[in-house]
Design a protein around this motif. Sequence first.
Motif, mmCIF file in Angstrom:
data_model
loop_
_atom_site.group_PDB
_atom_site.id
_atom_site.type_symbol
_atom_site.label_atom_id
_atom_site.label_comp_id
_atom_site.label_asym_id
_atom_site.label_seq_id
_atom_site.Cartn_x
_atom_site.Cartn_y
_atom_site.Cartn_z
ATOM 1 N N MET A 249 -14.658 -6.181 -0.226
ATOM 2 C CA MET A 249 -14.174 -6.364 1.127
ATOM 3 C C MET A 249 -14.334 -5.053 1.900
ATOM 4 S SD MET A 249 -10.579 -7.872 2.329
ATOM 5 C CE MET A 249 -9.820 -7.269 3.775
ATOM 6 N N SER A 250 -14.806 -5.142 3.119
ATOM 7 C CA SER A 250 -14.979 -3.941 3.914
ATOM 8 C C SER A 250 -14.262 -4.075 5.256
ATOM 9 C CB SER A 250 -16.465 -3.653 4.125
ATOM 10 O OG SER A 250 -17.071 -4.672 4.880
ATOM 11 N N GLU A 251 -13.976 -2.926 5.833
ATOM 12 C CA GLU A 251 -13.352 -2.841 7.150
ATOM 13 C C GLU A 251 -14.291 -2.058 8.042
ATOM 14 O OE1 GLU A 251 -8.945 -1.725 6.836
ATOM 15 O OE2 GLU A 251 -9.844 -1.027 4.962
ATOM 16 N N THR A 252 -14.376 -2.437 9.322
ATOM 17 C CA THR A 252 -15.252 -1.748 10.259
ATOM 18 C C THR A 252 -14.444 -1.267 11.454
ATOM 19 O OG1 THR A 252 -17.121 -3.111 9.590
ATOM 20 C CG2 THR A 252 -17.323 -1.977 11.685
ATOM 21 N N PHE A 253 -14.737 -0.042 11.875
ATOM 22 C CA PHE A 253 -14.071 0.569 13.015
ATOM 23 C C PHE A 253 -15.133 1.168 13.929
ATOM 24 C CE2 PHE A 253 -11.408 0.775 9.300
ATOM 25 C CZ PHE A 253 -10.175 0.333 9.748
ATOM 26 N N ILE A 254 -14.951 1.032 15.238
ATOM 27 C CA ILE A 254 -15.840 1.658 16.213
ATOM 28 C C ILE A 254 -15.073 2.826 16.824
ATOM 29 C CG2 ILE A 254 -17.191 1.364 18.323
ATOM 30 C CD1 ILE A 254 -18.209 -0.293 15.909
ATOM 31 N N LEU A 255 -15.661 4.010 16.740
ATOM 32 C CA LEU A 255 -15.030 5.227 17.263
ATOM 33 C C LEU A 255 -15.922 5.783 18.373
ATOM 34 C CD1 LEU A 255 -13.933 6.770 13.861
ATOM 35 C CD2 LEU A 255 -12.632 5.301 15.378
ATOM 36 N N PRO A 256 -15.491 5.655 19.628
ATOM 37 C CA PRO A 256 -16.339 6.038 20.759
ATOM 38 C C PRO A 256 -16.597 7.546 20.912
ATOM 39 C CG PRO A 256 -14.665 4.464 21.451
ATOM 40 C CD PRO A 256 -14.318 4.911 20.060
ATOM 41 N N THR A 257 -15.644 8.395 20.507
ATOM 42 C CA THR A 257 -15.797 9.833 20.774
ATOM 43 C C THR A 257 -15.537 10.662 19.515
ATOM 44 O OG1 THR A 257 -13.468 10.219 21.313
ATOM 45 C CG2 THR A 257 -14.907 9.466 23.133
ATOM 46 N N HIS B 114 -15.638 4.105 -0.229
ATOM 47 C CA HIS B 114 -16.909 4.528 0.336
ATOM 48 C C HIS B 114 -16.834 4.350 1.845
ATOM 49 C CE1 HIS B 114 -21.296 3.816 1.357
ATOM 50 N NE2 HIS B 114 -21.183 5.089 1.073
ATOM 51 N N ILE B 115 -17.138 5.419 2.587
ATOM 52 C CA ILE B 115 -17.122 5.371 4.043
ATOM 53 C C ILE B 115 -18.538 5.643 4.540
ATOM 54 C CG2 ILE B 115 -16.192 6.351 6.170
ATOM 55 C CD1 ILE B 115 -13.713 7.208 4.539
ATOM 56 N N ALA B 116 -19.113 4.658 5.210
ATOM 57 C CA ALA B 116 -20.441 4.803 5.809
ATOM 58 C C ALA B 116 -20.262 4.971 7.313
ATOM 59 C CB ALA B 116 -21.296 3.578 5.502
ATOM 60 N N ILE B 117 -20.946 5.977 7.868
ATOM 61 C CA ILE B 117 -20.850 6.251 9.303
ATOM 62 C C ILE B 117 -22.242 6.074 9.907
ATOM 63 C CG2 ILE B 117 -20.177 7.912 11.073
ATOM 64 C CD1 ILE B 117 -18.517 9.358 8.904
ATOM 65 N N GLU B 118 -22.297 5.323 11.004
ATOM 66 C CA GLU B 118 -23.570 5.065 11.672
ATOM 67 C C GLU B 118 -23.476 5.414 13.150
ATOM 68 O OE1 GLU B 118 -25.285 1.024 10.608
ATOM 69 O OE2 GLU B 118 -23.166 0.822 10.045
ATOM 70 N N ASP B 119 -24.560 5.965 13.695
ATOM 71 C CA ASP B 119 -24.697 6.148 15.138
ATOM 72 C C ASP B 119 -24.954 4.800 15.780
ATOM 73 O OD1 ASP B 119 -24.558 8.906 15.841
ATOM 74 O OD2 ASP B 119 -26.506 9.234 14.908
ATOM 75 N N LEU B 120 -24.343 4.557 16.926
ATOM 76 C CA LEU B 120 -24.626 3.359 17.702
ATOM 77 C C LEU B 120 -25.355 3.776 18.984
ATOM 78 C CD1 LEU B 120 -21.284 1.397 17.232
ATOM 79 C CD2 LEU B 120 -23.462 1.067 16.032
ATOM 80 N N LEU C 75 -17.740 3.073 11.621
ATOM 81 C CA LEU C 75 -17.292 3.420 10.270
ATOM 82 C C LEU C 75 -17.075 2.130 9.497
ATOM 83 C CD1 LEU C 75 -16.540 6.183 11.609
ATOM 84 C CD2 LEU C 75 -14.626 6.224 10.045
ATOM 85 N N THR C 76 -17.685 2.048 8.347
ATOM 86 C CA THR C 76 -17.464 0.913 7.462
ATOM 87 C C THR C 76 -16.836 1.464 6.193
ATOM 88 O OG1 THR C 76 -19.407 -0.190 8.363
ATOM 89 C CG2 THR C 76 -18.544 -1.024 6.277
ATOM 90 N N ILE C 77 -15.667 0.964 5.869
ATOM 91 C CA ILE C 77 -14.924 1.425 4.701
ATOM 92 C C ILE C 77 -14.906 0.321 3.665
ATOM 93 C CG2 ILE C 77 -12.701 2.242 3.835
ATOM 94 C CD1 ILE C 77 -12.139 3.344 6.605
ATOM 95 N N GLU C 78 -15.349 0.674 2.473
ATOM 96 C CA GLU C 78 -15.320 -0.262 1.350
ATOM 97 C C GLU C 78 -14.488 0.321 0.232
ATOM 98 O OE1 GLU C 78 -18.752 -2.323 -0.429
ATOM 99 O OE2 GLU C 78 -19.713 -1.867 1.497
ATOM 100 N N LYS C 79 -13.541 -0.446 -0.221
ATOM 101 C CA LYS C 79 -12.747 -0.030 -1.364
ATOM 102 C C LYS C 79 -13.522 -0.446 -2.625
ATOM 103 C CE LYS C 79 -8.318 -0.176 -3.519
ATOM 104 N NZ LYS C 79 -6.922 -0.380 -3.416
ATOM 105 N N THR C 80 -13.684 0.488 -3.532
ATOM 106 C CA THR C 80 -14.405 0.214 -4.755
ATOM 107 C C THR C 80 -13.421 -0.277 -5.811
ATOM 108 O OG1 THR C 80 -15.911 1.993 -4.202
ATOM 109 C CG2 THR C 80 -15.991 1.198 -6.447
ATOM 110 N N VAL C 81 -13.736 -1.371 -6.428
ATOM 111 C CA VAL C 81 -12.875 -1.950 -7.439
ATOM 112 C C VAL C 81 -13.342 -1.466 -8.809
ATOM 113 C CG1 VAL C 81 -12.028 -4.091 -8.469
ATOM 114 C CG2 VAL C 81 -12.490 -3.974 -6.013
#
Length: 143
Positions: A1-9, A122-128, A135-141
């Motif tokens: 399961m992952s969570e996604t967040f958009i961070l503008p600044t 695991h936190i993946a960060i992407e430019d938009l 930011l996509t956060i995945e908890k590793t089981v």
Amino acid sequence: MSETFILPTEQDMLDFGVPLAARLADGGVVYLSGDLGVGKTTLVRGLLRAMGHAGRVKSPSYGLVESYDLEGLTVHHLDLYRLGEAEEIEFLGIPDLLDEQSLLLVEWAEKGVGYLPPATLHIAIEDLPDQSRRLTIEKTVAT
């Protein structure tokens, strides 16, 4: 399961350290991935400030590891960008850094495959296109 967040600044990236600090208060191993300049170290800076570190937070690109002794937790920040071979990780003594009261944050963890402890997060960060970050956060089981 992952969570996604958009961070503008950049300030939003720093501020995201607060909820992340609450989530990582008990330690663990976090892999941070994303292109060069996407904000991995900025996120670490926000996290460390939220955990009570008031001093300078610099990228450990040249020294490979920076450690911060905080109340009840030691945070080790690794940046493997300049790592030549994954085997070089053995010289960092990572097993000696880890215990129940430590948090290991690893930028460019993909360069250390097979030599790093498994991630708990695991936190993946992407430019938009609009200059914000995803930011996509995945908890590793553990298996």
